[in-house]
Design a protein around this motif. Structure first.
Motif, mmCIF file in Angstrom:
data_model
loop_
_atom_site.group_PDB
_atom_site.id
_atom_site.type_symbol
_atom_site.label_atom_id
_atom_site.label_comp_id
_atom_site.label_asym_id
_atom_site.label_seq_id
_atom_site.Cartn_x
_atom_site.Cartn_y
_atom_site.Cartn_z
ATOM 1 N N GLU A 227 17.225 58.593 58.818
ATOM 2 C CA GLU A 227 18.027 57.522 59.407
ATOM 3 C C GLU A 227 19.521 57.789 59.409
ATOM 4 N N PHE A 228 20.032 58.426 58.349
ATOM 5 C CA PHE A 228 21.480 58.466 58.116
ATOM 6 C C PHE A 228 22.031 59.882 58.106
ATOM 7 N N THR A 229 23.282 59.993 58.556
ATOM 8 C CA THR A 229 24.133 61.112 58.183
ATOM 9 C C THR A 229 25.132 60.573 57.166
ATOM 10 N N ILE A 230 25.275 61.298 56.068
ATOM 11 C CA ILE A 230 26.090 60.831 54.952
ATOM 12 C C ILE A 230 27.432 61.556 54.944
ATOM 13 N N TYR A 231 28.484 60.802 54.679
ATOM 14 C CA TYR A 231 29.822 61.357 54.491
ATOM 15 C C TYR A 231 30.218 61.014 53.057
ATOM 16 N N ILE A 232 30.496 62.032 52.276
ATOM 17 C CA ILE A 232 30.632 61.860 50.827
ATOM 18 C C ILE A 232 32.084 61.967 50.400
ATOM 19 N N HIS A 233 32.440 61.142 49.416
ATOM 20 C CA HIS A 233 33.797 61.154 48.860
ATOM 21 C C HIS A 233 33.724 61.081 47.348
ATOM 22 N N GLY A 234 34.486 61.918 46.679
ATOM 23 C CA GLY A 234 34.618 61.847 45.227
ATOM 24 C C GLY A 234 36.090 61.804 44.873
ATOM 25 N N HIS A 235 36.514 60.736 44.228
ATOM 26 C CA HIS A 235 37.923 60.600 43.874
ATOM 27 C C HIS A 235 38.233 61.422 42.633
ATOM 28 N N SER A 236 39.264 62.256 42.689
ATOM 29 C CA SER A 236 39.754 62.990 41.522
ATOM 30 C C SER A 236 38.637 63.822 40.911
ATOM 31 N N THR A 237 38.220 63.495 39.669
ATOM 32 C CA THR A 237 37.125 64.219 39.022
ATOM 33 C C THR A 237 35.868 64.217 39.885
ATOM 34 N N GLY A 238 35.670 63.162 40.658
ATOM 35 C CA GLY A 238 34.487 63.076 41.510
ATOM 36 C C GLY A 238 34.475 64.091 42.634
ATOM 37 N N GLY A 239 35.642 64.688 42.946
ATOM 38 C CA GLY A 239 35.696 65.644 44.050
ATOM 39 C C GLY A 239 34.758 66.824 43.892
ATOM 40 N N PRO A 240 34.820 67.576 42.774
ATOM 41 C CA PRO A 240 33.897 68.697 42.600
ATOM 42 C C PRO A 240 32.426 68.286 42.638
ATOM 43 N N PHE A 241 32.125 67.067 42.190
ATOM 44 C CA PHE A 241 30.746 66.595 42.223
ATOM 45 C C PHE A 241 30.310 66.298 43.655
ATOM 46 N N SER A 242 31.235 65.791 44.470
ATOM 47 C CA SER A 242 30.890 65.550 45.870
ATOM 48 C C SER A 242 30.650 66.868 46.595
ATOM 49 N N PHE A 243 31.461 67.880 46.299
ATOM 50 C CA PHE A 243 31.248 69.183 46.933
ATOM 51 C C PHE A 243 29.943 69.812 46.467
ATOM 52 N N MET A 244 29.623 69.653 45.183
ATOM 53 C CA MET A 244 28.363 70.190 44.672
ATOM 54 C C MET A 244 27.177 69.577 45.412
ATOM 55 N N LEU A 245 27.187 68.247 45.583
ATOM 56 C CA LEU A 245 26.083 67.579 46.265
ATOM 57 C C LEU A 245 26.049 67.889 47.758
ATOM 58 N N SER A 246 27.198 68.201 48.337
ATOM 59 C CA SER A 246 27.266 68.375 49.795
ATOM 60 C C SER A 246 26.359 69.485 50.306
ATOM 61 N N GLN A 247 26.060 70.481 49.465
ATOM 62 C CA GLN A 247 25.170 71.562 49.875
ATOM 63 C C GLN A 247 23.741 71.362 49.385
ATOM 64 N N ARG A 248 23.530 70.366 48.548
ATOM 65 C CA ARG A 248 22.216 70.157 47.938
ATOM 66 C C ARG A 248 21.456 68.969 48.518
ATOM 67 N N VAL A 249 22.138 68.125 49.297
ATOM 68 C CA VAL A 249 21.499 66.993 49.973
ATOM 69 C C VAL A 249 21.534 67.289 51.463
ATOM 70 N N PRO A 250 20.372 67.371 52.108
ATOM 71 C CA PRO A 250 20.320 67.900 53.475
ATOM 72 C C PRO A 250 21.090 67.110 54.512
ATOM 73 N N ASN A 251 21.168 65.772 54.378
ATOM 74 C CA ASN A 251 21.807 64.984 55.441
ATOM 75 C C ASN A 251 23.248 64.598 55.142
ATOM 76 N N ILE A 252 23.895 65.285 54.185
ATOM 77 C CA ILE A 252 25.349 65.122 54.041
ATOM 78 C C ILE A 252 26.015 65.938 55.141
ATOM 79 N N GLY A 253 26.764 65.248 55.993
ATOM 80 C CA GLY A 253 27.365 65.901 57.150
ATOM 81 C C GLY A 253 28.838 66.190 57.020
ATOM 82 N N GLY A 254 29.468 65.746 55.928
ATOM 83 C CA GLY A 254 30.885 66.010 55.783
ATOM 84 C C GLY A 254 31.457 65.404 54.520
#
Length: 477
Positions: A227-254
């Motif tokens: 159903e969804f394309t996901i756009y992920i954001h991680g503030h500060s410390t959350g940034g590296p975690f958002s990048f880590m998930l961006s390649q591990r969750v198939p429908n993260i688009g940006g």
């Protein structure tokens, strides 16, 4: 002219302004849409006023506590879901899928610290938004999720994570250690160092795997691939975690950013000033040592912000500044500790040590130990290779006053390191000439800081096709 007619016309004008703000660029220009390199303060104020004047969409908000299994242990992870009451109002991006936002908080909070951002994104733009806490961050016994008291208790014990409601850590499981090696930036770091073999030690070694599983579970449940394309954001410390998930969750688009740290190994270079004289950095502290946050962590941001906003004269009011910082020391309902340094600061040797500790507990073979070590070290860097989902397109936003996120760091370090990836992702940097690291803090003429303008930029990037080519190729496979 009747008052009723005037009121009706006012409502129509408000609706029309909202409609115009939401319109994406022309399809003829969508492929060429680019974010501005800079937003002036005047532009931020103007855009924010337009966004805040848009009519509200009725939304539903609900909490979700998901139990996941990771490394043969259970973990209860909390988050919130925000979506239009009429779900047909969720916009669809250029790829035809519904737009979902996934927000990860910074190092000092939990998912509730992204509440203001999530409400605005859902109410003004209709996005479905999901937030998530790091494992152990919320106080599960109380429905409010507020932690009682401060991070350091009168009896000398300290606040420790609640990875499930029944995993209460006791005083005999840790030693109190003070680290003064990075005093210039952090002051004295108060640590609760888990004793090897204790439950505390095992949890401190395994939580990154729980975060990965939790992120997958939240997105699979609330932002499903079909159903969804996901756009992920991680503030500060959350940034590296958002990048880590961006390649591990198939429908993260940006990746949509604002004062979000990059991959951990890049932030390690970007933040070299965080190290001590022997080159050791914040993330190199032993993985089993939990940082107990105190007034020093508030001072770390308050000092640089006061300097930029007021100049050297800020030192003349140091007593009042410190009084403001110390005022809430005895009451810290959110956060109060941090374990995320090894990923945030790309400490590969600490991540490897965590993997080995897990392997020892699980009695893994040398081959399985090597696999787990590679997996943990990979949390701090991009993945590559045949068939591997590449890093998606990125927009980095930076506030006017941010100690760790400066234009020089990004142009000289961060952007070149992203350009050196294989394949290099599409990356743009946008500088907002207002705001601080906590980018929803109110300023004159900006009741939510620059964030409404940031949200409008995210909306335009998504709807105008900045991420479209990637999402069609990867997020929809």
């Amino acid at each position: 002219m009747s008052r009723k007619w005037l009121v009706s016309m006012e409502w129509v004008m408000v609706w029309l302004v909202g409609w115009l703000v939401l319109q994406p660029a022309s399809p003829l220009l969508a492929q060429d849409w680019e974010p501005p390199s800079e937003f002036s303060r005047e532009e931020i104020v103007k855009t924010s006023q337009k966004v805040l004047a848009m009519p509200d969409i009725d939304i539903d908000i609900r909490e979700d506590i998901i139990r996941v299994e990771a490394l043969e242990m259970a973990w209860d992870i909390g988050g919130n879901v925000y979506e239009p009451r009429d779900t047909t109002r969720i916009p669809r991006g250029p790829d035809g899928r519904k737009v979902g936002l996934f927000l990860i908080h910074g190092g000092g909070g939990d998912h509730r610290t992204k509440d203001k951002e999530a409400r605005l994104l859902a109410r003004k733009f209709g996005f479905k938004v999901v937030t998530m806490s790091y494992p152990g961050r919320i106080y599960l016994p109380d429905p409010s999720r507020n932690w009682p008291g401060g991070s350091i208790h009168p009896d000398g014990t300290v606040r420790t994570p609640l990875w499930t409601s029944d995993t209460v850590i006791t005083r005999e499981e840790y030693d109190m250690v003070e680290d003064r090696s990075m005093r210039d930036k952090y002051g004295t770091i108060i640590q609760a160092c888990a004793k090897e073999g204790s439950r505390f030690y095992h949890r401190m070694a395994a939580w990154p795997a729980a975060f990965e599983e939790g992120g997958r579970a939240f997105m699979e449940r609330h932002l499903p691939t079909d159903e969804f394309t996901i756009y992920i954001h991680g503030h500060s410390t959350g940034g590296p975690f958002s990048f880590m998930l961006s390649q591990r969750v198939p429908n993260i688009g940006g990746v949509v950013g604002m004062d979000n740290s990059p991959f951990g190994y890049i932030f390690r270079v970007q933040s070299r000033s965080s190290g001590n004289r022997d080159g050791r950095q914040y993330g190199d502290r032993p993985f089993n040592c939990l940082h107990i946050r105190t007034w020093r962590d508030r001072a770390r941001y308050a000092g640089p912000e006061a300097l930029v906003e007021q100049g050297p004269e800020a030192l003349m009011r140091l007593p009042s500044l410190m009084e403001d910082i110390l005022a809430s020391e005895g009451n810290m309902p959110i956060g109060g500790f941090k374990a995320e340094g090894p990923i945030h600061f790309g400490s590969r040797h600490q991540l490897a040590a965590m993997a080995r500790a897990n392997a020892k507990r699980l009695k893994l073979s040398p081959e399985k130990t090597a696999e787990l070590t590679e997996h943990f070290v990979g949390y701090a860097m991009e993945l590559w290779g045949e068939g591997v989902k590449p890093v998606p397109p990125v927009i980095f936003g930076i506030a006017a006053v941010s100690f760790d996120h400066t234009p020089e760091n990004y142009t000289q370090i961060t952007l070149p390191m992203y350009a050196g990836m294989n394949p290099p992702p599409k990356v743009r940097l946008v500088q907002f000439m207002a705001g601080v690291h906590g980018y929803t803090r109110a300023e004159e003429d900006l009741p939510m800081g620059p964030f409404p303008a940031v949200a409008k930029l995210w909306h335009d990037a998504i709807m105008s096709g900045y991420y479209a080519d990637y999402s069609k190729k990867w997020a929809m496979d």
